[in-house]
Design a protein around this motif. Structure first.
Motif, mmCIF file in Angstrom:
data_model
loop_
_atom_site.group_PDB
_atom_site.id
_atom_site.type_symbol
_atom_site.label_atom_id
_atom_site.label_comp_id
_atom_site.label_asym_id
_atom_site.label_seq_id
_atom_site.Cartn_x
_atom_site.Cartn_y
_atom_site.Cartn_z
ATOM 1 N N ILE A 243 0.830 -1.205 0.000
ATOM 2 C CA ILE A 243 0.000 0.000 0.000
ATOM 3 C C ILE A 243 0.869 1.263 0.000
ATOM 4 N N TYR A 244 0.448 2.235 -0.768
ATOM 5 C CA TYR A 244 1.077 3.555 -0.805
ATOM 6 C C TYR A 244 -0.076 4.544 -0.900
ATOM 7 N N GLY A 245 -0.457 5.124 0.237
ATOM 8 C CA GLY A 245 -1.698 5.884 0.207
ATOM 9 C C GLY A 245 -1.820 6.960 1.264
ATOM 10 N N ILE A 246 -2.970 7.637 1.221
ATOM 11 C CA ILE A 246 -3.305 8.707 2.158
ATOM 12 C C ILE A 246 -4.489 8.258 3.008
ATOM 13 N N ILE A 247 -4.382 8.464 4.315
ATOM 14 C CA ILE A 247 -5.482 8.208 5.242
ATOM 15 C C ILE A 247 -6.060 9.560 5.644
ATOM 16 N N PHE A 248 -7.302 9.804 5.274
ATOM 17 C CA PHE A 248 -7.934 11.091 5.580
ATOM 18 C C PHE A 248 -8.688 11.028 6.898
ATOM 19 N N CYS A 249 -8.443 12.011 7.776
ATOM 20 C CA CYS A 249 -9.147 12.138 9.055
ATOM 21 C C CYS A 249 -9.886 13.467 9.098
ATOM 22 N N ARG A 250 -10.818 13.585 10.054
ATOM 23 C CA ARG A 250 -11.672 14.769 10.114
ATOM 24 C C ARG A 250 -11.011 15.953 10.811
ATOM 25 N N THR A 251 -10.222 15.705 11.863
ATOM 26 C CA THR A 251 -9.666 16.799 12.653
ATOM 27 C C THR A 251 -8.149 16.677 12.753
ATOM 28 N N ARG A 252 -7.504 17.791 13.121
ATOM 29 C CA ARG A 252 -6.056 17.781 13.297
ATOM 30 C C ARG A 252 -5.658 16.828 14.423
ATOM 31 N N LYS A 253 -6.438 16.858 15.509
ATOM 32 C CA LYS A 253 -6.128 16.022 16.662
ATOM 33 C C LYS A 253 -6.190 14.545 16.280
ATOM 34 N N GLU A 254 -7.259 14.149 15.585
ATOM 35 C CA GLU A 254 -7.404 12.762 15.164
ATOM 36 C C GLU A 254 -6.287 12.369 14.209
ATOM 37 N N THR A 255 -5.928 13.277 13.313
ATOM 38 C CA THR A 255 -4.858 13.011 12.351
ATOM 39 C C THR A 255 -3.550 12.691 13.061
ATOM 40 N N GLN A 256 -3.179 13.527 14.036
ATOM 41 C CA GLN A 256 -1.926 13.316 14.747
ATOM 42 C C GLN A 256 -1.959 12.038 15.579
ATOM 43 N N GLU A 257 -3.116 11.761 16.212
ATOM 44 C CA GLU A 257 -3.224 10.563 17.045
ATOM 45 C C GLU A 257 -3.102 9.281 16.221
ATOM 46 N N ILE A 258 -3.776 9.236 15.069
ATOM 47 C CA ILE A 258 -3.703 8.044 14.216
ATOM 48 C C ILE A 258 -2.282 7.862 13.681
ATOM 49 N N ALA A 259 -1.652 8.961 13.262
ATOM 50 C CA ALA A 259 -0.279 8.871 12.758
ATOM 51 C C ALA A 259 0.665 8.389 13.854
ATOM 52 N N ASP A 260 0.511 8.916 15.073
ATOM 53 C CA ASP A 260 1.375 8.501 16.183
ATOM 54 C C ASP A 260 1.207 7.006 16.477
ATOM 55 N N LYS A 261 -0.035 6.531 16.483
ATOM 56 C CA LYS A 261 -0.282 5.110 16.742
ATOM 57 C C LYS A 261 0.392 4.236 15.688
ATOM 58 N N HIS A 273 -1.036 18.183 8.724
ATOM 59 C CA HIS A 273 -2.204 18.982 9.112
ATOM 60 C C HIS A 273 -1.807 20.442 9.308
ATOM 61 N N GLY A 274 -2.788 21.285 9.560
ATOM 62 C CA GLY A 274 -2.572 22.724 9.580
ATOM 63 C C GLY A 274 -1.717 23.242 10.716
ATOM 64 N N GLU A 275 -1.526 22.468 11.775
ATOM 65 C CA GLU A 275 -0.724 22.943 12.902
ATOM 66 C C GLU A 275 0.778 22.790 12.659
ATOM 67 N N ARG A 281 5.731 20.686 6.921
ATOM 68 C CA ARG A 281 4.874 20.144 5.862
ATOM 69 C C ARG A 281 5.698 19.761 4.644
ATOM 70 N N ASP A 282 6.653 20.621 4.290
ATOM 71 C CA ASP A 282 7.505 20.329 3.132
ATOM 72 C C ASP A 282 8.325 19.069 3.365
ATOM 73 N N GLN A 294 5.143 5.298 3.682
ATOM 74 C CA GLN A 294 4.178 4.460 2.977
ATOM 75 C C GLN A 294 2.768 5.006 3.150
ATOM 76 N N LEU A 295 2.528 5.635 4.315
ATOM 77 C CA LEU A 295 1.195 6.141 4.643
ATOM 78 C C LEU A 295 1.286 7.591 5.095
ATOM 79 N N LEU A 296 0.456 8.447 4.512
ATOM 80 C CA LEU A 296 0.344 9.839 4.922
ATOM 81 C C LEU A 296 -1.023 10.022 5.567
ATOM 82 N N VAL A 297 -1.052 10.440 6.828
ATOM 83 C CA VAL A 297 -2.307 10.663 7.540
ATOM 84 C C VAL A 297 -2.572 12.161 7.500
ATOM 85 N N ALA A 298 -3.685 12.584 6.895
ATOM 86 C CA ALA A 298 -3.865 14.011 6.598
ATOM 87 C C ALA A 298 -5.307 14.470 6.799
ATOM 88 N N THR A 299 -5.443 15.767 7.037
ATOM 89 C CA THR A 299 -6.756 16.409 7.010
ATOM 90 C C THR A 299 -7.052 16.839 5.573
#
Length: 632
Positions: A243-261, A273-275, A281-282, A294-299
C-alpha cells in the motif's frame, strides 16, 4: 484518437511532451487544447484530479506566449502552495525548448521580497495562490493589465477554502478581453455563480459525468463498530503490504493521534495537518513523494492540492461531511489511466452519508469484509517471499564475506535456513495476530442500523434511545437553535477534555442534543463539560434517561397518570425577597432565557416551574419535543 500535432501544438512543445512520455492526448486535453488556442473562448471544464488537466491548459498557454514581451500574459490561480509549485514545475518541463519563457510561482510561506524581485525582472506566466497574489497587488508590485489568459485550477477547493472575495478582487483587476478557463471537480452553486459573473458564453466540457468520481477508482466500504475503527484500519493496511496511500481524518487532533499510533507500531507513516509549520509540511511531503513514507495521515485542508502519482489507496477514516470532499479524496488515486481503491471505514450511523455520496459519484460502494488474522499473515508471508525473489545480488561486493557466512550457517539445512529468514521478517505479524479475535462487523439487521433508519422507536430506556454496545448516551442542553452541530460538539470536547474521546451516535434536536461516548469516558466527559460555558451559557451534561440534578434537588418527579407529584418544600419555597418562585419567575417571562428555549433553563427548579407551567419534565425525546414555553 487525435495526435498532439493535430491539436495544433508547436514542434517545440511536442518535442518536450514526447520526451516526458506522452504519446497521445488524454480526453480532457483533446477537448480543451484546441479551444484555448482560439481567441475569446471561455471554458468551464469538469474533470477529476489526475486526468491530465495541467497539460490541457498549460500547453496552449505556453504556445500563446510572446516571449519577446517580458510582461505577465497568463495567470493561473490554485488553492495551495503545493499545487502552485507542481503546476509551475510542469510548465517549465513543457516549455523546455521554448527559449526565454519565464514561469513564476507566487505563494505564501516564502519570501515575498524574492518574488517581488522576480516580478521586476519580468515573467510571462504567474502561478499563484489568491492570498499572496492579492498581497502583491496591494503593494503595487504586480500588474495584471497585460493578462490575456486566466486559469482557475481546482476552483471548487479555492471557494471551499474561503478565497471567494480574493478571487473577485483579482478578476476585477484583469482585462475583460481575455480567455478564462475554470477547472473544477464538481459543479457547485458557487462555481456556477463565478462562471456566470466572470465568463462569457463559456463552453462547458465534462470529462465523465458531472460530479462523478474517477472511473478508474474502486470504492469499498468496511462497516464496523465505532470502537473498532482503528483496529479495522490496521488490518486493512496489513492486508495490502504494498500500500502507498493517504489516510484522511476529520480533525487535526485525530490526524496526529492516528499517525502517532501507526508510527509506534512500526509503520512508515507521518501526519500532515494545519498545525505543522510550512517547513515541517515540506519535509513530510518530500518523504512521502520519494516513498520513504508508505502512509500519509492528513486532514482535507492540508491535503488539498497534493499531486502525488501512483497512489494505490485512499482510506477515509470516516466519511467527510460534504460529498465534494469525498470526490477530491478519491481523486488522489486512480490517476493517469492507472487503477486505485478508495476505502471508507464507517459505522452504521454513517450509512446515510455513504448513500448520498453514491448518488453524487454515480457508483456503489462494494461491501468489504475485514481481513482475518490468517488472511493477513498469508499476504505478509507472500510479500516476504516476493521480496526475497526480487533481491539483486552483487557477486563482487559480497564475495569477500561469503566464506565466513557459509562457515557460520553450514550447520543449517536449506529448509531451516529458509524458515529462519522468513520468520525474521514475518514474526511481527504472526505474533500480533496469533489467537487474536477477528473484528465482528455489524449486520444491516442489527439494532443500530434499525435505529439509524428511524425504526424501533419504542426501544427506549428512561426516554432515550439505547446506546450502542460499549457506549453511554448523554444529554446536553445545546441544540440547533444554539448553532450547535457535530463540529461544535467535537470542539467543545477537545477544549475541555484530555486524550481521545471516541464519539458514537449524535442526535441533534432544536434546543438540546444527545450524543454517545465510550462507557469508560462518560463520567470524565460529564465532569469536564459541566464546568464549561458555551457562548456565555452554562453547559449541562448528564446521562440520558436519568433524573436530572434539578429534579432531585427541587423535589420534582415524573408525570404519573396525568398528575404531577412534587414535594411540599418545592411548592412553598420562597425567593430571598420573600416572593414565591412563581411570582419571581413571572417577571422574567420575556427574558433571553425564554427566547432561547426551555433547554437553557435546565438545572434550576424555578425555571422548570416557569417553563413547564406545573407539568413535571418528561425526558423522552417525544416529551421534549412537545414542551414549549407558554406565553402569558
Amino acid at each position: 484518437m487525435k495526435t498532439f500535432e493535430e491539436l495544433g501544438l508547436s514542434p517545440e512543445i511536442r518535442k518536450a511532451v514526447e520526451e516526458m512520455g506522452y504519446e497521445t492526448p488524454m480526453p480532457v486535453q483533446e477537448e480543451v487544447i484546441p479551444y484555448l488556442l482560439g481567441e475569446n473562448n471561455d471554458v468551464v471544464a469538469l474533470a477529476q484530479t489526475g486526468t491530465g488537466k495541467t497539460a490541457a491548459f498549460g500547453l496552449p498557454l505556453i504556445q500563446q506566449i510572446d516571449v519577446k514581451n517580458r510582461v505577465p500574459q497568463s495567470l493561473i490561480l490554485c488553492p495551495t502552495r503545493e499545487l502552485c509549485l507542481q503546476i509551475a514545475g510542469d510548465l517549465n518541463d513543457y516549455s523546455k525548448y521554448v527559449d526565454g519563457l519565464k514561469v513564476l510561482p507566487v505563494y505564501g510561506g516564502s519570501s515575498i521580497d524574492s518574488q517581488i524581485k522576480s516580478l521586476k525582472r519580468g515573467v510571462h506566466i504567474i502561478v499563484a495562490t489568491p492570498g499572496r497574489l492579492l498581497d502583491l497587488m496591494e503593494r503595487k508590485t504586480v500588474s495584471l493589465s497585460t493578462i490575456r489568459n486566466v486559469v482557475m485550477d481546482e476552483a471548487d477547493e479555492m471557494l471551499n477554502m474561503g478565497f471567494t472575495d480574493s478571487i473577485n478582487a483579482i478578476l476585477a483587476d484583469v482585462p475583460q478581453e481575455r480567455n478564462t478557463l475554470l477547472f473544477s471537480a464538481t459543479m457547485s452553486p458557487e462555481i456556477a455563480r463565478i462562471s456566470k459573473n466572470y465568463l462569457h458564453n463559456a463552453k462547458e466540457i465534462t470529462i465523465g459525468r458531472k460530479n462523478e468520481g474517477t472511473s478508474n477508482v474502486k470504492h469499498v466500504v468496511y462497516t464496523v463498530h465505532a470502537k473498532d475503527k482503528y483496529a479495522a484500519l490496521k488490518r486493512i493496511v496489513d492486508f495490502y503490504p504494498q500500500i502507498y496511500g493517504i489516510i484522511f481524518c476529520r480533525t487535526r487532533k485525530e490526524t496526529q493521534e492516528i499517525a502517532d499510533k501507526l508510527m509506534q507500531e512500526g509503520y512508515n507513516a507521518d501526519a500532515l495537518h494545519g498545525e505543522l509549520s510550512q517547513a515541517q509540511r515540506d519535509a513530510v511531503m518530500q518523504k512521502f513523494r520519494i516513498r520513504n513514507l508508505q502512509l500519509l495521515v492528513a486532514t482535507d485542508v492540508a491535503a488539498r492540492g497534493l499531486d502525488v502519482d501512483d497512489l494505490t489507496h485512499v482510506i477515509n477514516y470516516g466519511l467527510p461531511d460534504d460529498t465534494e470532499s469525498y470526490t477530491h479524496r478519491s481523486g488522489r488515486t486512480g490517476r493517469a489511466g492507472k487503477t486505485g481503491t478508495s476505502i471508507a471505514i464507517i459505522n452504521l450511523r454513517e450509512k446515510g452519508k455513504m448513500r448520498a455520496i453514491e448518488r453524487i459519484i454515480g457508483k456503489k460502494f462494494l461491501p468489504g469484509e475485514i481481513p482475518t488474522g490468517q488472511q493477513i499473515c498469508e499476504k505478509q508471508l507472500i510479500k516476504v517471499i516476493d521480496d526475497l525473489e526480487k533481491v539483486e545480488v552483487n557477486e563482487e561486493e559480497i564475495a569477500n564475506f561469503m566464506p565466513e557466512i557459509y562457515r557460520k550457517l553450514e550447520w543449517l539445512s536449506k529448509e531451516d535456513l529458509i524458515k529462519r529468514m522468513v520468520s525474521h521478517e514475518f514474526n511481527r505479524f504472526s505474533e500480533y495476530y496469533h489467537n487474536r479475535e477477528d473484528i465482528q462487523q455489524p449486520t444491516t439487521e442489527s439494532r443500530g442500523e434499525r435505529g439509524s433508519r428511524g425504526e424501533g422507536r419504542g426501544n427506549r430506556e428512561g426516554g432515550s434511545r439505547k446506546a450502542a454496545p460499549g457506549f453511554t448516551r448523554l444529554f446536553i442542553n445545546l441544540g440547533k437553535m444554539d448553532n450547535f452541530f457535530p463540529n461544535e460538539l467535537i470542539g467543545l470536547l477537545n477544549s475541555n477534555t484530555r486524550g481521545r474521546i471516541e464519539l458514537g451516535r449524535i442526535d441533534l434536536m432544536k434546543n438540546f442534543s444527545f450524543f454517545e461516548v465510550e462507557e469508560k469516558e462518560a463520567k470524565n466527559v460529564i465532569k469536564a463539560l459541566s464546568r464549561a460555558n458555551w457562548n456565555g451559557r452554562r453547559v449541562s451534561v448528564e446521562v440520558a434517561g436519568e433524573e436530572s440534578s434539578s429534579e432531585k434537588k427541587g423535589g420534582y418527579k415524573r408525570k404519573e397518570g396525568g398528575k404531577e407529584s412534587s414535594s411540599a418544600s418545592s411548592s412553598s419555597r420562597k425567593d430571598k425577597a420573600g416572593k414565591s418562585t412563581k411570582q419571581a419567575d413571572s417577571k422574567k417571562q420575556k427574558s433571553s432565557r425564554e427566547e432561547r428555549g426551555y433547554s437553557s433553563a435546565r438545572g434550576k427548579q424555578d425555571d422548570w416551574k416557569q417553563f413547564f407551567k406545573g407539568d413535571a419534565p418528561d425526558f423522552s425525546e417525544e416529551g421534549w419535543a412537545k414542551r414549549k414555553p407558554k406565553k402569558k
